[in-house]
Design a protein around this motif. Sequence first.
Motif, PDB file in Angstrom:
ATOM      1  N   LEU A  15       1.854   7.072  -6.544  1.00 32.54           N
ATOM      2  CA  LEU A  15       0.804   8.042  -6.847  1.00 32.54           C
ATOM      3  C   LEU A  15       1.295   9.459  -6.563  1.00 32.54           C
ATOM      4  O   LEU A  15       1.085  10.373  -7.363  1.00 32.54           O
ATOM      5  N   ALA A  16       1.970   9.644  -5.445  1.00 33.30           N
ATOM      6  CA  ALA A  16       2.454  10.978  -5.076  1.00 33.30           C
ATOM      7  C   ALA A  16       3.534  11.484  -6.037  1.00 33.30           C
ATOM      8  O   ALA A  16       3.529  12.654  -6.425  1.00 33.30           O
ATOM      9  N   LEU A  19       0.833  -1.196   0.000  1.00 37.16           N
ATOM     10  CA  LEU A  19       0.000   0.000   0.000  1.00 37.16           C
ATOM     11  C   LEU A  19       0.873   1.253   0.000  1.00 37.16           C
ATOM     12  O   LEU A  19       0.593   2.218  -0.711  1.00 37.16           O
ATOM     13  N   TRP A  20       1.965   1.213   0.769  1.00 37.07           N
ATOM     14  CA  TRP A  20       2.849   2.377   0.855  1.00 37.07           C
ATOM     15  C   TRP A  20       3.556   2.655  -0.469  1.00 37.07           C
ATOM     16  O   TRP A  20       3.720   3.820  -0.847  1.00 37.07           O
ATOM     17  N   HIS A  49       1.499   4.107 -10.626  1.00 37.64           N
ATOM     18  CA  HIS A  49       0.905   3.346  -9.525  1.00 37.64           C
ATOM     19  C   HIS A  49      -0.064   2.286 -10.038  1.00 37.64           C
ATOM     20  O   HIS A  49      -0.199   1.216  -9.460  1.00 37.64           O
ATOM     21  N   ILE A  62      -7.013   3.486  -3.698  1.00 35.50           N
ATOM     22  CA  ILE A  62      -5.808   2.645  -3.742  1.00 35.50           C
ATOM     23  C   ILE A  62      -5.882   1.461  -2.780  1.00 35.50           C
ATOM     24  O   ILE A  62      -5.455   0.365  -3.156  1.00 35.50           O
ATOM     25  N   TYR A 108       1.013   4.282  -2.791  1.00 32.61           N
ATOM     26  CA  TYR A 108       0.811   5.700  -2.454  1.00 32.61           C
ATOM     27  C   TYR A 108       2.019   6.547  -2.864  1.00 32.61           C
ATOM     28  O   TYR A 108       1.857   7.671  -3.358  1.00 32.61           O
ATOM     29  N   ASP A 139      -8.061   8.332  -6.817  1.00 32.32           N
ATOM     30  CA  ASP A 139      -7.205   7.183  -6.562  1.00 32.32           C
ATOM     31  C   ASP A 139      -6.622   7.203  -5.155  1.00 32.32           C
ATOM     32  O   ASP A 139      -6.339   6.156  -4.594  1.00 32.32           O
ATOM     33  N   PHE A 140      -6.438   8.369  -4.580  1.00 37.94           N
ATOM     34  CA  PHE A 140      -5.971   8.446  -3.200  1.00 37.94           C
ATOM     35  C   PHE A 140      -6.927   7.689  -2.277  1.00 37.94           C
ATOM     36  O   PHE A 140      -6.510   7.045  -1.330  1.00 37.94           O
ATOM     37  N   GLY A 154       1.877  10.467 -10.139  1.00 37.01           N
ATOM     38  CA  GLY A 154       0.425  10.318 -10.209  1.00 37.01           C
ATOM     39  C   GLY A 154      -0.159  10.540 -11.589  1.00 37.01           C
ATOM     40  O   GLY A 154      -1.001   9.765 -12.043  1.00 37.01           O
TER      41      GLY A 154
END
Length: 107
Positions: free
Chosen positions: A32-33, A25-26, A41, A72, A29, A68-69, A36
């Motif tokens: 994505l950050a 999961l990390w 991702h 996810i 994220y 997506d935030f 993105g």
Amino acid sequence: QQKASLSPFDAVRASGELSDSKRSLWVAYALLALFGYGGLHLIYLDRPMHAFLWCISGGWFGLGVARDFLTIPRYVEEANFVLGCSSDLFHMTTKYKVENMKKPPFR
């Protein structure tokens, strides 16, 4: 008549028979950050068609990053489920979802 209490997805998750290879999961994220708008991702989470659409639209014109935030965690859970089960179980679970969902989830 009452339907079975657990879907095939929930039953397999409860049994602990999923593979040890997991998507993080990390990491999802972080991708994505950092990337993105490029959809990296989604590639990491084995969603190639979604990633392609993401790339050509710039992350749904920026709105998809916020969406997506929130989604996810579900994408990671689905990716880990598909990685950890046999194709027969995957098809059985997909058939269950198609038969029992009132409307399809939007991805």
